[in-house]
Design a protein around this motif. Structure first.
Motif, PDB file in Angstrom:
ATOM      1  N   ALA A   1       0.823  -0.957   0.068  1.00  0.00           N
ATOM      2  CA  ALA A   1      -0.051   0.067  -0.213  1.00  0.00           C
ATOM      3  C   ALA A   1       0.840   1.095   0.131  1.00  0.00           C
ATOM      4  O   ALA A   1       0.412   2.124  -0.549  1.00  0.00           O
ATOM      5  CB  ALA A   1      -1.410  -0.249   1.305  1.00  0.00           C
ATOM      6  N   VAL A   2       1.599   1.273   0.942  1.00  0.00           N
ATOM      7  CA  VAL A   2       2.982   2.254   0.980  1.00  0.00           C
ATOM      8  C   VAL A   2       3.619   2.620  -0.429  1.00  0.00           C
ATOM      9  O   VAL A   2       3.783   4.200  -1.111  1.00  0.00           O
ATOM     10  CB  VAL A   2       3.774   2.365   1.612  1.00  0.00           C
ATOM     11  CG1 VAL A   2       4.812   3.051   2.132  1.00  0.00           C
ATOM     12  CG2 VAL A   2       3.047   2.159   2.862  1.00  0.00           C
ATOM     13  N   MET A   3       3.795   1.290  -1.015  1.00  0.00           N
ATOM     14  CA  MET A   3       4.524   1.392  -2.387  1.00  0.00           C
ATOM     15  C   MET A   3       3.928   2.223  -3.811  1.00  0.00           C
ATOM     16  O   MET A   3       4.200   3.252  -3.956  1.00  0.00           O
ATOM     17  CB  MET A   3       5.008   0.298  -2.593  1.00  0.00           C
ATOM     18  CG  MET A   3       6.080  -0.346  -1.548  1.00  0.00           C
ATOM     19  SD  MET A   3       7.777   1.163  -1.522  1.00  0.00           S
ATOM     20  CE  MET A   3       8.231   1.130  -3.421  1.00  0.00           C
ATOM     21  N   GLU A   4       2.702   1.693  -3.527  1.00  0.00           N
ATOM     22  CA  GLU A   4       1.366   2.143  -4.388  1.00  0.00           C
ATOM     23  C   GLU A   4       1.052   3.781  -4.125  1.00  0.00           C
ATOM     24  O   GLU A   4       1.397   4.194  -5.139  1.00  0.00           O
ATOM     25  CB  GLU A   4       0.300   0.972  -4.613  1.00  0.00           C
ATOM     26  CG  GLU A   4      -0.667   1.971  -5.066  1.00  0.00           C
ATOM     27  CD  GLU A   4      -1.712   1.294  -5.354  1.00  0.00           C
ATOM     28  OE1 GLU A   4      -3.015   1.540  -5.449  1.00  0.00           O
ATOM     29  OE2 GLU A   4      -1.854  -0.316  -4.776  1.00  0.00           O
ATOM     30  N   VAL A   5       1.144   3.822  -2.827  1.00  0.00           N
ATOM     31  CA  VAL A   5       0.941   5.646  -2.809  1.00  0.00           C
ATOM     32  C   VAL A   5       2.512   6.508  -3.390  1.00  0.00           C
ATOM     33  O   VAL A   5       2.132   6.957  -4.164  1.00  0.00           O
ATOM     34  CB  VAL A   5       0.829   6.077  -1.386  1.00  0.00           C
ATOM     35  CG1 VAL A   5       0.878   7.260  -0.717  1.00  0.00           C
ATOM     36  CG2 VAL A   5      -0.885   5.169  -0.429  1.00  0.00           C
TER      37      VAL A   5
END
Length: 102
Positions: A91-95
């Motif tokens: 999720a953090v990488m996608e953001v």
């Protein structure tokens, strides 16, 4: 019977050895990410995940693996770092625009 007992101990020792770099990876990854990316992904704060993965790594190191009475703490630590890797990290990488990396 003795052979199975020895094999069992070696397998558990292997899990413990493999868990150490997994915990270290989760902590270092959390350390290197932007703080605002955690909030944007709808996850706990960066400091919270640094605490969770840091304590998890410490428990993975200190508890002598899943044997010798530390199994409950070792398992809790392993679950914590795996939740970070499986749920929070993507999720953090996608953001941040990184997307999943295979």
């Amino acid at each position: 019977m003795e052979l199975l007992s020895v094999l069992d101990r070696w397998i558990i020792f292997g899990f413990w050895i493999l868990a150490l770099p997994v915990g270290g990876y989760a902590f270092v990854h959390a350390l290197r990410q932007r703080a605002d990316a955690f909030a944007a992904a709808g996850k706990l704060t960066k400091n919270a995940w640094l605490g969770i993965t840091g304590v998890g790594l410490l428990l993975l190191i200190v508890t002598s693996g899943p044997m010798y009475g530390g199994a409950m703490f070792w398992l809790a630590a392993m679950v914590a770092v795996l939740v970070y890797i499986v749920d929070v990290k993507p999720a953090v990488m996608e953001v941040q625009g990184g997307g999943p990396r295979w």
